[in-house]
Design an enzyme around this catalytic site. Sequence first.
Site, PDB file in Angstrom:
ATOM      1  N   ASP A  66      10.897  29.107   8.268  1.00  0.00           N
ATOM      2  CA  ASP A  66      10.920  30.082   9.476  1.00  0.00           C
ATOM      3  C   ASP A  66      11.563  31.472   8.850  1.00  0.00           C
ATOM      4  O   ASP A  66      12.445  31.458   7.916  1.00  0.00           O
ATOM      5  CB  ASP A  66      11.131  29.622  10.707  1.00  0.00           C
ATOM      6  CG  ASP A  66      10.606  30.161  11.894  1.00  0.00           C
ATOM      7  OD1 ASP A  66      10.391  29.711  12.848  1.00  0.00           O
ATOM      8  OD2 ASP A  66      10.080  31.408  11.790  1.00  0.00           O
TER       9      ASP A  66
HETATM   10  C1  GLC Z   1       8.974  33.440  14.030  1.00  0.00           C
HETATM   11  C2  GLC Z   1       8.808  32.070  14.714  1.00  0.00           C
HETATM   12  C3  GLC Z   1       7.511  31.350  13.932  1.00  0.00           C
HETATM   13  C4  GLC Z   1       6.763  32.390  13.586  1.00  0.00           C
HETATM   14  C5  GLC Z   1       7.485  33.124  12.387  1.00  0.00           C
HETATM   15  C6  GLC Z   1       6.495  34.321  11.743  1.00  0.00           C
HETATM   16  O1  GLC Z   1      10.395  33.674  13.913  1.00  0.00           O
HETATM   17  O2  GLC Z   1       9.825  31.161  14.870  1.00  0.00           O
HETATM   18  O3  GLC Z   1       6.884  30.403  14.993  1.00  0.00           O
HETATM   19  O4  GLC Z   1       5.489  31.722  12.938  1.00  0.00           O
HETATM   20  O5  GLC Z   1       8.446  33.880  12.953  1.00  0.00           O
HETATM   21  O6  GLC Z   1       6.068  35.239  12.808  1.00  0.00           O
END
Ligand code: GLC
Length: 749
Positions: free
Chosen positions: A305
């Site tokens: 993430d």
């Molecule tokens: C964010 C979220 C995740 C998302 C990613 C890209 O921090 O936790 O769910 O897909 O970043 O946007």
Amino acid sequence: MKNPLSIGLTCFLIVFNTINAQTPIEKKADSLLSVMNIEAKIGQMSQIDLGVLCKGKICELQDPLALDTAKLRLAFSKYKVGSVLNCGCGFHALARERWISIIDSIQQANRLFAGHDIPVLYGIDAIHGANYTIGATLFPQQIGQAATWNPDLVKAAAKITAYETRASGIPWNFSPVLDLARQPLWSRFFETYGEDVYLATRMTTACIEGYQGEKIGELQVAACMKHFLGYSYPLSGKDRTPAWIGDRELRAYFLPTFQEAIRLKAKTVMINSGEINGTPVHANPKILTGLLRDELGFDGVAVTDWEDIYKLHTLHRVAPSLRDAVKMAVMAGIDMSMTPNDFQFNELLLNLVKSGEVPESRIDVSVKRILKLKLELGIEKWDADYVRNYYPIFASPDFASVATATVSESLTLLKNELRNTTSDEAVLPLKQQDKVLVFGNAANSIKMLNGAWSQTWLGQDERYVDSTKPTILSALKFLATDKIIFANAADPKSCRRALKSKPSVAILCLGETPATEIPGNINQLELPVDENTRNLAKQLKAMNVPVVLVLCLGRPRIITEWAEAASAVLHTYLPGHEAAPVIASVLYGNINPSGKLPFTYPRYCGDIVHYDHKRTEDNDVNFGDKGYNPLYDFGFGLSYTRFQYSDLQVKAAKDTFFISVMVKNTGSRAGKEVVQVYYRDEYAAVTPSVKKLCGFMKIYATAGETKRVRFAIPAMQLGDIGADLKPFRAEGELKFFIGTETKQIQYNP
Ligand code: GLC
């Protein structure tokens, strides 16, 4: 002693069969890999945000977005970056054409600068429709989709989301969220399919099938099951803070949805940013390799993430340096780093490989998975004009009607009592002659209907609000023009005028400021309601005007005082762009609501107990069993008609329970009912839940119609995870519940 010849022959045959058993895509991936240098390989493992390629500072980009040639050259010539995500820190929704042209420029720059023809893989959060593409169809957020208890609608929404995401030039969707909503404080509660393992698993099946289809083609996207694992249960309720989850609970509650997604061959997984029991999941090889790969056999791409490798050093502080953090995460089992705002990951990993601390063979495993994914998605055939012309029904009325149908089946009527002491009629449906006063922070807001991840990350940017979409107020006015009066609680004149109109009913629409993740953290579960709204509500109460409470909430904020004072309560969750007319139609009775709560709605802040609680949680202060006392129960929802259950039958065959029940629509109008099957394992090796959902079916019945509803439930589905972390089957004294019916059986297979 076996002779060496036969051993050699055996080894040759194993290798020969392995290579021959390779699919054409695996062969192609291997051949690409064989000619890549280490820089190119590491490039494939890196993902950057679109903002890194655009003019302006990170997260303070020139608007409208414009690609920066020097930045494109740096990313693809020097670092050979393999993946790009989102829309500039989540702040810039784009029109479909703009998406196509930006992605086309990126693919061209990659071809020009990278010196290979491996295309860039674009990923985005299209979590309730293609929410970063202006004009795309916006569905209810996942929690509302779960409230439909209709997997067919979830699948249809996912298919349309896949279509419109592909129509935007994007083949990879960071969705669905498969975390289980067991912590109502959590800011991302609305992004889940609710608190129950079985319901969430059924919705998982529907969504993954919708996104990926039987085989991925130009109308499908690669799904991304997230956030693996145990992300939704932070002890404090605040996003990305420590979770204390025992291994047994992890497997019993938080793993099943991911197991189902893996069974359905979900192509990718995103890792939980948080920590479980002191170890950040991004640094946990037991979870990322032992469980995900070795035990569950997942062989798709594991993407981190946001910035979560660096956070092992900067935040979790389990890595003394960024270099240590990269080594930890790669050796724990991640394939791709959502870095996403610089190239240190690339440089540090190159250094680690050159020093021999990370073997190149480890890199090859991840790069092969990434290459396979790109080949399966067919993105090497990228052609902007083809994308421009291939998706003619993007944002079509037909797609909007699927969103409307989803909203229609998600709205959940939680209370509907008599208008007042002198009336024998329920307050809903409203009458055409009713004078209706509308107030509350969600009455005239499109943002509060959508929630976060709507045109922008937090869904708060007025610039992107689609003002062509109706609010609850405008939809009500459309249905009953001169009978609707809006009271802006902050404007005394507006309140006076509204009260002077002598309303016969008031509609109070309460919502939350759209937010998610850390910005969505709260310090109290109680829903804050401003003083002006409170005062207006008090005046209406003094006038004996019945209040209909309409909730636009992504998590079960405590609204007990409001619900008890109201004559009716309608939960809309975060119902999306097509919601308002449906809400108005339900309030006026043109649509009969059929949604059911996908979570237990707590009555008090300090009383967070779920429907599938343990017997000890039934204890009340008088040592009785009235301890479980939610405001509204899991699976609850009223209708404008009534359903009666009778004649529950349960037959246990060797591996299957054959269950049936009679359901009669005893009211005066047709309606849909979710027939829910619960069971209780009276005694078990680990403390049994008082009941657990094990089946459901949504049926339609006309007034007076009776149906026998049948279920065949695999016995293996009933059971739990033992202290030995192994699943065991429920047996012995079992009780089944459907509606008002219960049946006890003895099951000893
Ligand atoms: C964010 C979220 C995740 C998302 C990613 C890209 O921090 O936790 O769910 O897909 O970043 O946007």
